[in-house]
Design a protein around this motif. Structure first.
Motif, PDB file in Angstrom:
ATOM      1  N   LYS A 151      20.438 -68.139 -34.272  1.00 46.03           N
ATOM      2  CA  LYS A 151      21.606 -67.500 -34.893  1.00 46.03           C
ATOM      3  C   LYS A 151      22.203 -68.452 -35.911  1.00 46.03           C
ATOM      4  CE  LYS A 151      26.088 -65.328 -34.046  1.00 46.03           C
ATOM      5  NZ  LYS A 151      27.151 -65.005 -33.051  1.00 46.03           N
ATOM      6  N   LEU A 152      22.498 -67.941 -37.105  1.00 44.54           N
ATOM      7  CA  LEU A 152      23.021 -68.773 -38.182  1.00 44.54           C
ATOM      8  C   LEU A 152      24.513 -69.021 -37.989  1.00 44.54           C
ATOM      9  CD1 LEU A 152      22.216 -70.076 -40.926  1.00 44.54           C
ATOM     10  CD2 LEU A 152      23.057 -67.984 -42.017  1.00 44.54           C
ATOM     11  N   PRO A 153      24.981 -70.276 -38.033  1.00 40.35           N
ATOM     12  CA  PRO A 153      26.423 -70.541 -37.949  1.00 40.35           C
ATOM     13  C   PRO A 153      27.175 -69.821 -39.063  1.00 40.35           C
ATOM     14  CG  PRO A 153      25.188 -72.578 -37.652  1.00 40.35           C
ATOM     15  CD  PRO A 153      24.192 -71.535 -38.083  1.00 40.35           C
ATOM     16  N   GLY A 154      28.233 -69.117 -38.700  1.00 43.65           N
ATOM     17  CA  GLY A 154      29.023 -68.343 -39.649  1.00 43.65           C
ATOM     18  C   GLY A 154      28.658 -66.884 -39.694  1.00 43.65           C
ATOM     19  N   GLN A 197      21.166 -76.414 -40.632  1.00 48.85           N
ATOM     20  CA  GLN A 197      21.070 -77.420 -39.572  1.00 48.85           C
ATOM     21  C   GLN A 197      22.334 -78.276 -39.504  1.00 48.85           C
ATOM     22  OE1 GLN A 197      18.167 -80.878 -39.692  1.00 48.85           O
ATOM     23  NE2 GLN A 197      17.206 -79.603 -38.106  1.00 48.85           N
ATOM     24  N   ARG A 198      22.854 -78.671 -40.681  1.00 53.40           N
ATOM     25  CA  ARG A 198      24.097 -79.464 -40.687  1.00 53.40           C
ATOM     26  C   ARG A 198      25.244 -78.676 -40.071  1.00 53.40           C
ATOM     27  NH1 ARG A 198      22.649 -80.776 -46.157  1.00 53.40           N
ATOM     28  NH2 ARG A 198      24.221 -79.254 -46.844  1.00 53.40           N
ATOM     29  N   ALA A 199      25.347 -77.394 -40.415  1.00 50.14           N
ATOM     30  CA  ALA A 199      26.423 -76.570 -39.860  1.00 50.14           C
ATOM     31  C   ALA A 199      26.265 -76.406 -38.352  1.00 50.14           C
ATOM     32  CB  ALA A 199      26.442 -75.209 -40.551  1.00 50.14           C
ATOM     33  N   ALA A 247      19.655 -73.772 -31.211  1.00 53.54           N
ATOM     34  CA  ALA A 247      18.286 -73.812 -31.736  1.00 53.54           C
ATOM     35  C   ALA A 247      18.214 -74.434 -33.121  1.00 53.54           C
ATOM     36  CB  ALA A 247      17.709 -72.397 -31.768  1.00 53.54           C
ATOM     37  N   LEU A 248      19.205 -74.200 -33.965  1.00 53.22           N
ATOM     38  CA  LEU A 248      19.158 -74.676 -35.344  1.00 53.22           C
ATOM     39  C   LEU A 248      19.627 -76.114 -35.493  1.00 53.22           C
ATOM     40  CD1 LEU A 248      18.832 -71.588 -35.727  1.00 53.22           C
ATOM     41  CD2 LEU A 248      20.236 -71.782 -37.775  1.00 53.22           C
ATOM     42  N   THR A 284      16.515 -77.489 -29.173  1.00 52.81           N
ATOM     43  CA  THR A 284      15.137 -77.375 -28.692  1.00 52.81           C
ATOM     44  C   THR A 284      14.116 -77.880 -29.699  1.00 52.81           C
ATOM     45  OG1 THR A 284      15.706 -75.504 -27.260  1.00 52.81           O
ATOM     46  CG2 THR A 284      13.394 -75.725 -27.905  1.00 52.81           C
ATOM     47  N   PHE A 285      14.344 -77.639 -31.001  1.00 47.38           N
ATOM     48  CA  PHE A 285      13.346 -77.954 -32.018  1.00 47.38           C
ATOM     49  C   PHE A 285      13.620 -79.266 -32.745  1.00 47.38           C
ATOM     50  CE2 PHE A 285      13.738 -73.351 -31.482  1.00 47.38           C
ATOM     51  CZ  PHE A 285      12.452 -73.059 -31.042  1.00 47.38           C
ATOM     52  N   GLY A 286      14.636 -80.014 -32.298  1.00 45.94           N
ATOM     53  CA  GLY A 286      14.920 -81.331 -32.844  1.00 45.94           C
ATOM     54  C   GLY A 286      15.195 -81.292 -34.337  1.00 45.94           C
ATOM     55  N   SER A 287      14.608 -82.217 -35.078  1.00 43.69           N
ATOM     56  CA  SER A 287      14.851 -82.315 -36.513  1.00 43.69           C
ATOM     57  C   SER A 287      14.060 -81.290 -37.324  1.00 43.69           C
ATOM     58  CB  SER A 287      14.501 -83.723 -37.011  1.00 43.69           C
ATOM     59  OG  SER A 287      13.130 -84.020 -36.757  1.00 43.69           O
ATOM     60  N   ASP A 288      13.121 -80.563 -36.676  1.00 45.42           N
ATOM     61  CA  ASP A 288      12.388 -79.517 -37.386  1.00 45.42           C
ATOM     62  C   ASP A 288      13.343 -78.416 -37.831  1.00 45.42           C
ATOM     63  OD1 ASP A 288      10.050 -80.865 -36.944  1.00 45.42           O
ATOM     64  OD2 ASP A 288       9.455 -79.657 -35.200  1.00 45.42           O
ATOM     65  N   ARG A 289      12.963 -77.726 -38.896  1.00 47.38           N
ATOM     66  CA  ARG A 289      13.771 -76.595 -39.359  1.00 47.38           C
ATOM     67  C   ARG A 289      12.960 -75.304 -39.300  1.00 47.38           C
ATOM     68  NH1 ARG A 289      14.939 -80.443 -43.149  1.00 47.38           N
ATOM     69  NH2 ARG A 289      13.956 -79.295 -44.860  1.00 47.38           N
TER      70      ARG A 289
END
Length: 408
Positions: free
Chosen positions: A47-50, A373-375, A384-385, A390-395
């Motif tokens: 889910k995207l922040p915002g 990711q920053r948000a 998740a983001l 779960t996915f760490g630094s991956d995007r």
């Protein structure tokens, strides 16, 4: 005076000659599943922040059941019915023992109200009081309840006058998450015919100024148009425009009471279903929302996506869902795209709707940008983001799982 006397007589007449009570009736909804991800053993939803919603096929991370029952205790001489309705909700997040309580779960009575339906003196209207899911309008593929007037209070509903249906609801509390009681008034008028184009409904919400420091009143308006058999494809089309100020920025429910009239929200919603053939159906949506905040910053949310369902046989179908969310905020433009492919066992037929139960075997893949990711790191750590999720630094990441969904 004569009209008031006639109305009183009609109410009195409706109380005569009660018939025997009806049997207890049941209804409900359940979704339950399990999944893993490419990042770990735990499924994590995208889910995207915002954004106010997410595309939900292969992207739900909770066990949920809602079990409802209602009973007409009395049927009166005018055909009206008096009874009670109740619904219990059981909720538990994935990867936690399903105790339906504590930090990762809950058990709640989400509905409980008394009703008097189909009153002749109100031209088929109803009276009710209690806690209720009231006039909830949602987009199915994203579970987005964009116009939701649910709450605890009392109302008069769908009183027909000259072809229009009038409703009024006074509420004190939207949900369990609202900590203080706040007075809200909702007034709806439905039934405006637009010829062959369909029907228009208008709604106004007014939130009184609470009696504590730094609180404000607010308001919201909604215009919603619906058309059946859109473009001859067998489904329906819905278009809605909403605007609110102050605590009315929730656009139908109660928003933050510390927001003054300088905080406003505008939302435009367009979605439609189709069932072009018995084996090919789906739903498409577009949402735009502009939030202007005096101190918290401004943002624009765009969402576009759809789900297609194709029947491979009478009991098997292939569901595919693609959705894109974009949030333009002061800290950059956040983006998230999600794709799900879900072979589905559907014993009641291959259609998009009215085919429950469904058992879905899904693969979900999502990709997001650095701003998202920053948000997430700031607003939703460990999601998740986020870089700690779960996915760490991956995007990008994927989930694989199975889910049962059923309603009755």
């Amino acid at each position: 005076m004569n009209s008031m006397r006639n109305c009183a007589l009609a109410f009195a007449a409706s109380c005569l000659a009660p018939a025997a009570a009806e049997a207890l009736e049941y209804e409900g909804y359940i979704r339950s599943g399990a999944g893993i991800s490419t990042g770990s053993e735990s499924q994590s939803c995208f889910k995207l922040p915002g954004a106010s919603s997410k595309y939900r096929l292969g992207n739900e991370c909770e066990q949920l059941a809602e079990l409802g029952a209602y009973h007409d205790f009395m049927k009166l001489g005018d055909g009206s019915r008096v009874g009670l309705y109740g619904m219990a909700q059981l909720y538990n997040e994935y990867d936690h023992t399903p105790r339906f309580t504590g930090e990762y779960g809950q058990t709640r009575l989400v509905q409980g109200y008394a009703y008097w339906h189909d009153i002749a003196a109100l031209n088929g209207g109803s009276l009710w009081a209690g806690r209720r899911y009231y006039k909830r309008n949602a987009i199915d593929i994203s579970d987005f309840f964009y116009w939701n007037q649910s709450g605890t209070g009392a109302g008069i509903e769908d009183v027909e006058i000259d072809g229009l249906r009038y409703s009024y609801f006074f509420s004190r509390k939207d949900s369990f998450d609202q900590e203080r009681y706040i007075n809200r008034h909702d007034f709806n008028v439905a039934g405006f015919k637009t010829g062959s184009w369909g029907e228009l409904e208008l709604g106004v919400s007014y939130i009184e100024e609470p009696k504590w420091v730094d609180a404000h009143s607010g308001w919201a308006v909604t215009a919603q148009h619906k058309k059946e058999n859109f473009m001859g494809w067998g489904g329906g089309n819905t278009f809605a425009v909403q605007y609110g100020a102050g605590p009315g920025v929730a656009l139908g429910s109660t928003g933050p009471t510390d927001y003054d009239r300088g905080n406003v929200s505008l939302r435009v919603v367009e979605f439609f279903d189709w069932q072009a053939t018995r084996r090919f159906g789906g739903q498409f949506q577009m949402v735009y929302q502009r939030d202007k905040r005096r101190y918290d910053g401004n943002q624009d949310w765009y969402s576009i996506g759809g789900r297609t369902v194709y029947g491979l046989s009478e009991q098997w179908k292939l569901a595919t869902e693609l959705g894109h969310d974009r949030v333009e905020a002061d800290d950059g433009t956040r983006k998230l795209t999600k794709l799900t492919i879900a072979p589905t066992w559907s014993p009641n037929g291959p259609t998009f709707r009215k085919a429950h139960p469904e058992v879905r075997f899904y693969i979900t893949y999502a990709v997001w940008n650095r701003a998202a990711q920053r948000a997430a790191d700031e607003l939703a750590p460990d999601s998740a983001l986020s870089s700690t999720g779960t996915f760490g630094s991956d995007r990008h990441g994927a989930n694989i799982g199975v889910q049962l969904e059923h309603s009755w």
